[in-house]
Write a protein that holds these residues in place. Structure first.
Motif, short mmCIF file in Angstrom:
data_model
loop_
_atom_site.label_atom_id
_atom_site.label_comp_id
_atom_site.label_asym_id
_atom_site.label_seq_id
_atom_site.Cartn_x
_atom_site.Cartn_y
_atom_site.Cartn_z
N SER A 1 0.91 -1.22 -0.25
CA SER A 1 0.27 -0.10 -0.10
C SER A 1 0.58 1.25 0.11
N THR A 2 0.21 2.48 -0.02
CA THR A 2 1.65 3.46 0.16
C THR A 2 1.82 3.47 0.82
N ARG A 3 2.76 4.01 0.92
CA ARG A 3 4.16 4.02 2.08
C ARG A 3 4.48 5.90 2.38
N VAL A 4 4.20 5.93 4.38
CA VAL A 4 4.48 7.18 4.29
C VAL A 4 5.78 7.46 5.16
N ASP A 5 6.54 8.71 4.71
CA ASP A 5 7.67 8.58 5.35
C ASP A 5 7.86 9.73 6.24
N TRP A 6 9.02 10.46 7.14
CA TRP A 6 8.98 11.59 7.09
C TRP A 6 9.95 12.52 6.60
N LEU A 7 9.91 13.48 7.07
CA LEU A 7 11.77 14.28 6.55
C LEU A 7 12.07 14.59 8.13
N ALA A 8 13.73 14.79 8.10
CA ALA A 8 14.14 14.24 8.93
C ALA A 8 13.73 15.39 9.75
N ASP A 9 13.54 17.05 9.53
CA ASP A 9 13.46 17.90 10.10
C ASP A 9 11.87 18.15 10.33
N GLY A 10 10.76 17.93 9.06
CA GLY A 10 9.78 17.43 9.44
C GLY A 10 9.63 16.67 10.49
N TRP A 11 10.04 15.55 10.93
CA TRP A 11 9.64 14.66 11.78
C TRP A 11 9.46 16.06 13.50
N ALA A 12 10.98 16.01 13.62
CA ALA A 12 11.85 16.54 14.22
C ALA A 12 10.86 18.12 15.34
N ARG A 13 10.17 18.98 14.20
CA ARG A 13 9.75 19.78 14.41
C ARG A 13 7.88 19.46 15.05
N HIS A 14 7.57 18.71 14.27
CA HIS A 14 6.46 17.87 15.15
C HIS A 14 6.67 17.03 15.97
N ALA B 1 14.12 17.55 19.48
CA ALA B 1 13.90 16.49 18.84
C ALA B 1 14.95 15.76 18.15
N ALA B 2 15.29 14.82 18.05
CA ALA B 2 16.85 14.39 17.39
C ALA B 2 16.58 13.11 15.92
N ALA B 3 16.89 12.91 15.15
CA ALA B 3 16.20 12.15 13.54
C ALA B 3 18.17 11.45 13.48
N LEU B 4 17.93 9.64 14.19
CA LEU B 4 19.73 9.37 13.92
C LEU B 4 19.75 8.21 12.54
N LEU B 5 19.94 8.56 10.84
CA LEU B 5 20.16 9.12 9.85
C LEU B 5 20.04 7.59 9.78
N ALA B 6 21.86 7.77 10.00
CA ALA B 6 23.10 6.83 10.13
C ALA B 6 23.97 6.42 11.65
N PRO B 7 24.48 5.55 10.88
CA PRO B 7 25.42 5.44 12.11
C PRO B 7 26.75 6.52 12.65
N SER B 8 27.09 7.72 11.54
CA SER B 8 27.36 8.92 11.67
C SER B 8 26.73 10.08 11.37
N GLN B 9 25.71 9.91 10.72
CA GLN B 9 24.69 11.15 10.26
C GLN B 9 23.49 11.04 11.29
N CYS B 10 22.99 12.21 12.10
CA CYS B 10 21.68 12.95 12.79
C CYS B 10 21.67 14.40 12.45
N LEU B 11 20.35 14.87 12.86
CA LEU B 11 19.65 15.31 12.80
C LEU B 11 19.12 15.80 13.97
N LEU B 12 19.15 17.84 14.22
CA LEU B 12 18.95 17.14 15.90
C LEU B 12 18.93 19.06 15.62
N ARG B 13 17.43 19.38 16.52
CA ARG B 13 16.39 20.37 16.17
C ARG B 13 16.54 20.69 17.67
N VAL B 14 16.86 21.44 18.26
CA VAL B 14 16.90 22.29 19.51
C VAL B 14 15.67 23.26 19.72
#
Length: 533
Positions: free
Chosen positions: A422-435, A446-459
Motif C-alpha cells: 500500500s502507500t508508504r508514508v515517510d517523515w523528512l528528518a526535520d519535519g519529524w523533529a518539528r512534529h 528532537a533528533a533523527a538518527l539517520l545513520a551511525p555517523s549522521q544525525c539531525l538535531l533540532r533544539v
C-alpha cells in the motif's frame, strides 16, 4: 549428558534413548530440554523393563540401579564442592555420597565412574573404595566444549551486541545460598550503578533455580534489570557462550565460576564465601577464599580491580585435568565398554552456538553530562535505576507515552526499508523533529538518527536544525563506533550550555563509556533536513 552424546555421533550402530529417573524436584524442564534438541525419550516405566548395552547418567541418585546394563557415571558440575544438608549422608559431598554410591548386591556395579581430576579419585576412594576401583580420570566434557569454543569469543560478543563495553556476567547457583536468593536486587542495582555505554550485564542462572521458578516468574523478578539491558542466558549451551564472551564474573559457590576461571584469566568477584553448603578445602573454597568480595553494587569496580591475576586459574587447576583431551578420553572409554571399535573418522568437540538471548535496548536513559568548554562526558543509565541527570533521552517508537511526556530529548532511528503493498508514508528528518516538538511541549530537543555517523538535531527556540556527525576511532587494531543516540545527547547538552548558537562547524571532544569520540556539530543543510527518516 547433551555435551557427551555427540561423542557417539556418526555411528549407525548406536541408538540413544533418554529417560528421566524419578525423584528430582527439578525434573519438569529436563525432558523439555531433550525434546528441544530432538532426542527420543521413553517413559521410566518402559525404560526399567528393557536391557541396554550402556546406561549413562550424570548423577548416582534415584532408582538408577534398576536399569539393566553397564553403568557410567559422568562428571556433574565442576567437582564435588557442595554438601546438601537435606539429603543423603551428613557432610558428604553431593555426588560422592556413600548412600547413593552404594548399590544392593543384586544391582550391577558402576562400570566406569568418570572423574575430572586426580584429587577426585582420592575423595571417591574415601567415600566408597569399591567404586574407586572402577573410576578413571578422563577430564570434564563440558569444559572441553568451553575450551574448544574459546576462539569464538568475538562471535559471541557480536551476537550479544557487546561492542567495546565490558561484559560483566553474574552466575547464580540454586539453593538458599545462591546469588539470586541472597542478593535478589543485585542485577538491578548494578544496572543502575554502571554506565550503559561502558558495561553490559548478563546473568547465568542454574537450571534448578530456573525450573523452580519457571521462566515467567524469573523474568518478572528480574524485570527492572531486564528493562535496563540485562541478558538472561538460557541454561542450555547459552550460559557457556556467555561465560566465554564475558570480561569478568560476579559469582556465588556454583560451578560456573570454576568453568569461567578455567578458560580465561579474567577477574572473578564473589558475593559470599559459600555459606553452609561449601565444603572446606575444595577447589571452589580455594577460589572464593582468594578472590575479592563484593560488598555492594557501588563497590563493584573497586572489587574488579582488586582481583589478582592467576587466582582463578590456580583454583581451576585443582578441579580439572585433561582440558583439551577430555572428550577423546571419554569416547575411548565408552566404546571400550560397548565392545565396539570406534569409527575411524574423528568426531570434533561440538562448539557452543552463538547466544540468541538478544538484550533489550532501553528506550529511555537518564543522561548525566559534564561539560568543560568543548570537552563533554556523557554517562547514560536506564531510566528509573539512577538519579535523574542532565536530561531524559527517550527513543520514539520504543518507550511509552509516560517517558515521552517527561523527555528532554526525543530521538528516533531511521526505519529499515521494507516492502509494502500500500502507500508508504515517510517523515523528512526535520519535519519529524518539528512534529515532536509540537506534540510534546515539555521536550527541549528532537533528533533523527539517520545513520551511525549522521544525525539531525533540532533544539526548541533555535531557528535552525543541526547536523551531528560522529567519527569512529581505532584502538588496539579495532574500529570503535559510538551509538548516535549518545552523540545527540552530548550535542544537545552542549548547545544548551552555550549563550549563542553556532553558525560554523564546531568540533566537540566527547567521552562516552571508556572511549573518546570526536563529534562535529554544524548548521544543517537543506539536503540534510530533507533526508527521509
Amino acid at each position: 549428558m547433551l555435551d557427551v552424546f555427540p561423542l557417539l555421533s556418526g555411528d549407525d550402530r548406536i541408538t540413544p534413548r533418554f529417560t528421566l529417573v524419578p525423584g528430582s524436584a527439578f525434573g519438569a524442564d529436563v525432558l523439555s530440554a531433550v525434546e528441544a534438541v530432538g532426542g527420543r525419550t521413553i517413559p521410566w516405566s518402559e525404560a526399567r523393563d528393557q536391557s541396554y548395552d550402556l546406561v549413562i547418567a550424570a548423577s548416582p541418585k534415584g532408582e538408577l540401579e534398576v536399569l539393566r546394563g553397564r553403568h557410567v557415571l559422568l562428571p556433574h558440575g565442576a567437582g564435588f564442592n557442595k554438601s546438601l544438608r537435606h539429603e543423603g549422608s551428613a557432610d558428604s559431598a553431593s555426588g560422592l555420597d556413600p548412600e547413593y554410591l552404594h548399590r544392593s548386591e543384586h544391582a550391577p556395579p558402576v562400570s566406569l565412574h568418570a572423574l575430572a581430576h586426580p584429587s577426585q579419585l582420592a575423595r571417591l576412594a574415601a567415600a566408597d573404595p569399591e567404586a574407586a576401583l572402577r573410576a578413571k580420570v578422563v577430564g570434564d566434557p563440558t569444559l572441553a566444549r568451553l575450551t574448544a569454543s574459546q576462539p569464538l569469543r568475538e562471535t559471541y560478543r557480536a551476537a550479544l551486541g557487546t561492542g567495546s563495553r565490558t561484559l560483566l556476567a553474574l552466575s547464580s547457583t540454586w539453593g538458599p545460598d545462591a546469588l539470586l536468593r541472597r542478593c535478589p536486587d543485585l542485577p538491578a542495582q548494578l544496572a543502575g550503578h554502571l554506565p550503559y555505554d561502558r558495561y553490559q550485564l548478563a546473568l547465568v542462572v542454574h537450571p534448578n533455580e530456573w525450573s523452580r521458578l519457571g521462566t515467567y516468574e524469573l523474568r518478572a523478578r528480574l524485570a527492572p534489570a531486564l528493562e535496563g539491558g540485562l541478558i538472561l542466558a538460557c541454561p542450555r549451551d547459552e550460559w557457556a557462550s556467555v561465560l566465554i564472551a564475558a570480561d569478568a564474573l560476579i559469582c556465588d559457590h556454583g560451578s560456573a565460576a570454576l568453568y569461567f576461571a578455567a578458560v580465561q584469566d579474567r577477574p572473578v568477584v564473589a558475593v559470599h564465601r559459600g555459606g553452609s553448603e561449601l565444603i572446606p578445602g575444595t577447589p571452589m573454597d580455594e577460589l572464593l577464599s582468594s578472590v575479592p568480595m563484593l560488598s555492594s553494587a557501588d563497590s563493584v569496580e573497586q572489587a574488579l580491580r582488586a582481583y589478582r591475576p592467576e587466582t582463578g586459574q590456580s583454583a581451576a587447576r585443582a578441579a580439572f585435568r585433561h582440558r583439551t583431551t577430555a572428550s577423546q578420553r571419554l569416547r575411548t572409554e565408552l566404546y571400550a565398554l560397548l565392545g565396539l571399535t570406534p569409527p575411524t573418522t574423528a568426531i570434533p568437540v561440538p562448539l557452543l552456538p552463538s547466544p540468541v538471548a538478544a538484550p533489550r535496548v532501553p528506550g529511555a536513559f537518564d543522561v548525566h553530562v559534564s561539560i568543560k568548554e568543548s570537552m563533554i562526558r556523557v554517562d547514560r543509565y536506564p531510566v528509573g535505576l539512577q538519579a535523574p541527570g542532565h536530561h531524559l533521552a527517550v527513543e520514539h517508537g520504543v518507550a511509552g507515552e509516560h517517558h515521552l511526556r517527561s523527555a528532554g530529548l526525543v530521538y528516533r532511528r531511521r526505519a529499515a526499508a521494507f516492502a509494502t503493498t500500500s502507500t508508504r508514508v515517510d517523515w523528512l528528518a526535520d519535519g519529524w523533529a518539528r512534529h515532536i516538538l509540537a506534540e510534546y511541549p515539555g521536550c527541549r530537543a528532537a533528533a533523527a538518527l539517520l545513520a551511525p555517523s549522521q544525525c539531525l538535531l533540532r533544539v526548541r527556540s533555535h531557528a535552525q536544525p543541526y547536523s551531528v556527525g560522529t567519527e569512529p576511532v581505532t584502538e588496539d587494531g579495532r574500529i570503535l563506533r559510538i551509538d548516535p543516540a549518545a552523540a545527540v545527547s552530548a550535542a544537545h547538552a552542549w548547545l544548551l550550555s552555550q549563550r549563542t548558537t553556532p553558525t560554523e562547524p564546531v568540533r566537540l571532544d566527547c567521552r562516552i563509556g571508556a572511549q573518546g569520540f570526536p563529534i562535529t556539530l554544524a548548521p544543517a543543510t537543506t539536503e540534510a533536513a530533507a533526508e527521509p527518516l
